[in-house]
Every structure is written in C-alpha cells, then in structure tokens.
Design a protein around this motif. Structure first.
Motif, PDB file in Angstrom:
ATOM      1  N   GLY A   9      21.853  -1.204 -97.544  1.00 21.89           N
ATOM      2  CA  GLY A   9      20.254  -0.680 -97.396  1.00 21.89           C
ATOM      3  C   GLY A   9      20.048  -0.164 -98.802  1.00 21.89           C
ATOM      4  O   GLY A   9      20.658   0.654 -99.322  1.00 21.89           O
ATOM      5  N   GLY A  10      18.738  -0.142 -98.987  1.00 27.88           N
ATOM      6  CA  GLY A  10      18.197   0.454-100.161  1.00 27.88           C
ATOM      7  C   GLY A  10      16.459   0.861-100.028  1.00 27.88           C
ATOM      8  O   GLY A  10      15.821   0.183 -99.091  1.00 27.88           O
ATOM      9  N   ALA A  11      16.505   1.905-100.556  1.00 26.01           N
ATOM     10  CA  ALA A  11      14.803   2.342-100.837  1.00 26.01           C
ATOM     11  C   ALA A  11      14.403   2.552-102.081  1.00 26.01           C
ATOM     12  O   ALA A  11      15.228   3.074-102.856  1.00 26.01           O
ATOM     13  N   ARG A  12      13.172   2.088-102.441  1.00 26.37           N
ATOM     14  CA  ARG A  12      12.656   2.295-103.703  1.00 26.37           C
ATOM     15  C   ARG A  12      11.802   3.664-103.785  1.00 26.37           C
ATOM     16  O   ARG A  12      10.762   3.799-103.206  1.00 26.37           O
ATOM     17  N   GLY A  13      12.549   4.817-104.020  1.00 19.34           N
ATOM     18  CA  GLY A  13      11.933   6.138-103.862  1.00 19.34           C
ATOM     19  C   GLY A  13      12.556   6.639-102.596  1.00 19.34           C
ATOM     20  O   GLY A  13      13.343   5.897-101.764  1.00 19.34           O
ATOM     21  N   ASN A  14      12.775   7.668-102.098  1.00 17.72           N
ATOM     22  CA  ASN A  14      13.495   8.154-100.845  1.00 17.72           C
ATOM     23  C   ASN A  14      12.767   9.273-100.280  1.00 17.72           C
ATOM     24  O   ASN A  14      12.943  10.409-100.320  1.00 17.72           O
ATOM     25  N   PRO A  15      11.742   9.067 -99.479  1.00 19.39           N
ATOM     26  CA  PRO A  15      11.602   7.652 -98.796  1.00 19.39           C
ATOM     27  C   PRO A  15      10.729   6.727 -99.947  1.00 19.39           C
ATOM     28  O   PRO A  15      10.166   7.321-100.650  1.00 19.39           O
ATOM     29  N   GLY A  16      10.795   5.362 -99.406  1.00 16.70           N
ATOM     30  CA  GLY A  16      10.114   4.333-100.115  1.00 16.70           C
ATOM     31  C   GLY A  16      10.096   3.068 -99.480  1.00 16.70           C
ATOM     32  O   GLY A  16      10.841   3.179 -98.424  1.00 16.70           O
ATOM     33  N   HIS A  17       9.775   2.105-100.044  1.00 17.67           N
ATOM     34  CA  HIS A  17       9.465   1.011 -99.765  1.00 17.67           C
ATOM     35  C   HIS A  17      11.162   0.511 -99.503  1.00 17.67           C
ATOM     36  O   HIS A  17      11.973   0.684-100.568  1.00 17.67           O
ATOM     37  N   SER A  18      11.627  -0.079 -98.280  1.00 15.65           N
ATOM     38  CA  SER A  18      13.073  -0.384 -98.022  1.00 15.65           C
ATOM     39  C   SER A  18      13.178  -1.646 -97.496  1.00 15.65           C
ATOM     40  O   SER A  18      12.250  -2.200 -96.918  1.00 15.65           O
ATOM     41  N   ALA A  19      14.737  -2.011 -97.603  1.00 17.49           N
ATOM     42  CA  ALA A  19      15.157  -3.227 -96.815  1.00 17.49           C
ATOM     43  C   ALA A  19      16.494  -3.177 -96.759  1.00 17.49           C
ATOM     44  O   ALA A  19      17.231  -2.238 -97.196  1.00 17.49           O
ATOM     45  N   LEU A 125      20.027  -9.339-102.320  1.00 18.57           N
ATOM     46  CA  LEU A 125      19.048  -9.917-101.213  1.00 18.57           C
ATOM     47  C   LEU A 125      18.118  -8.944-100.877  1.00 18.57           C
ATOM     48  O   LEU A 125      16.986  -9.369-100.453  1.00 18.57           O
ATOM     49  N   LEU A 126      18.500  -7.675-100.711  1.00 23.27           N
ATOM     50  CA  LEU A 126      17.635  -6.619-100.042  1.00 23.27           C
ATOM     51  C   LEU A 126      16.601  -6.609-101.193  1.00 23.27           C
ATOM     52  O   LEU A 126      15.308  -6.273-100.753  1.00 23.27           O
TER      53      LEU A 126
END
Length: 137
Positions: A9-19, A125-126
């Motif tokens: 799992g990953g997020a761009r920013g934390n929080p941010g857009h995630s997948a 993939l994410l």
C-alpha cells in the motif's frame, strides 16, 4: 504454503492519494494481480486495505495455506501480535484483517524488504493506479 500473496500500500503524502496492490502466486506462478485507488488515506491504511483484499481473495480461493507477504513491518508485526495497534484509524482495519485471516486454516505473515521482486511489482501496480487517478482528476 499453497498461496503466497504479496501486498503493498502507498500514499503520496501521509495522508494523501493512496492505493494498494496485490500479487498472488501459486506454486511459484503468478495467478492474480489487483490494484485499487482508495482515496486520501495514510500509508498504513493503504497497507491494511491491501491485506484485507488479499485475505478476501484467499478465502474466495478456498485455500487452506496462505502466506501473506508485505514490506510493512508495522502491519506484519501487528498481525502476528508482536506490536499493539495504537492508532485509532487502524484498529477497525486490523480487526477486519484478523477476522478474515482467522477463516484460513494455516496462515503465515512474512515481512520482506521493499526491494523484494514481487513487492516491487505490487508497488508499480499501485503507483499506476495513483497515476491514473492524477490524470483524471
């Protein structure tokens, strides 16, 4: 183990857009891949959402032995019971993951380095899923 399920799992920013993404292997052969954009969340939420998807897939596959493999030491250690779940936003996700994995007769949780080949594939993939969301929003 019958199935090895790699999830990330990953997020761009934390929080941010995630997948999150999962890669499923059976007898060393890739049999399933899935990735999903999940909105604005923390990285740890995305990691748990990947594990929850993976557990659901394993249950639907009716496998008796499953190894869940992740690069998130936090999630792996929480699932093993070595670390307590202190973050309020993770408690229900952890409980969901525990409930799902308890339906699988033989479960193992394994931590690997981020450089693991299948984790690298899941990460790609994410990131594709997050890139797609960036292009459409």
């Amino acid at each position: 183990m019958s199935l090895k399920i790699y999830s990330d799992g990953g997020a761009r920013g934390n929080p941010g857009h995630s997948a999150f993404a999962v890669v499923v292997l059976k007898n060393g052969k890739r049999i399933h891949e899935h990735s999903e954009y999940i909105g604005v969340n923390t990285n740890n939420v995305a990691e748990y959402r990947g594990l929850i998807y993976a557990a659901g897939y394993a249950i639907d596959s009716d496998e008796d032995e499953v190894e869940f493999i992740m690069d998130s030491k936090l999630v792996i250690e929480q699932m093993k019971g070595s670390y307590k779940v202190k973050a309020k936003n993770l408690i229900s996700l952890h409980n969901d993951a525990k409930a799902l994995t308890s339906n699988i007769p033989s479960v193992r949780f394994t931590h690997v380095k981020r450089s693991d080949e299948m984790i690298t594939i899941a990460d790609a993939l994410l990131n594709e899923r997050m890139d797609e969301h960036s292009r459409t929003s």
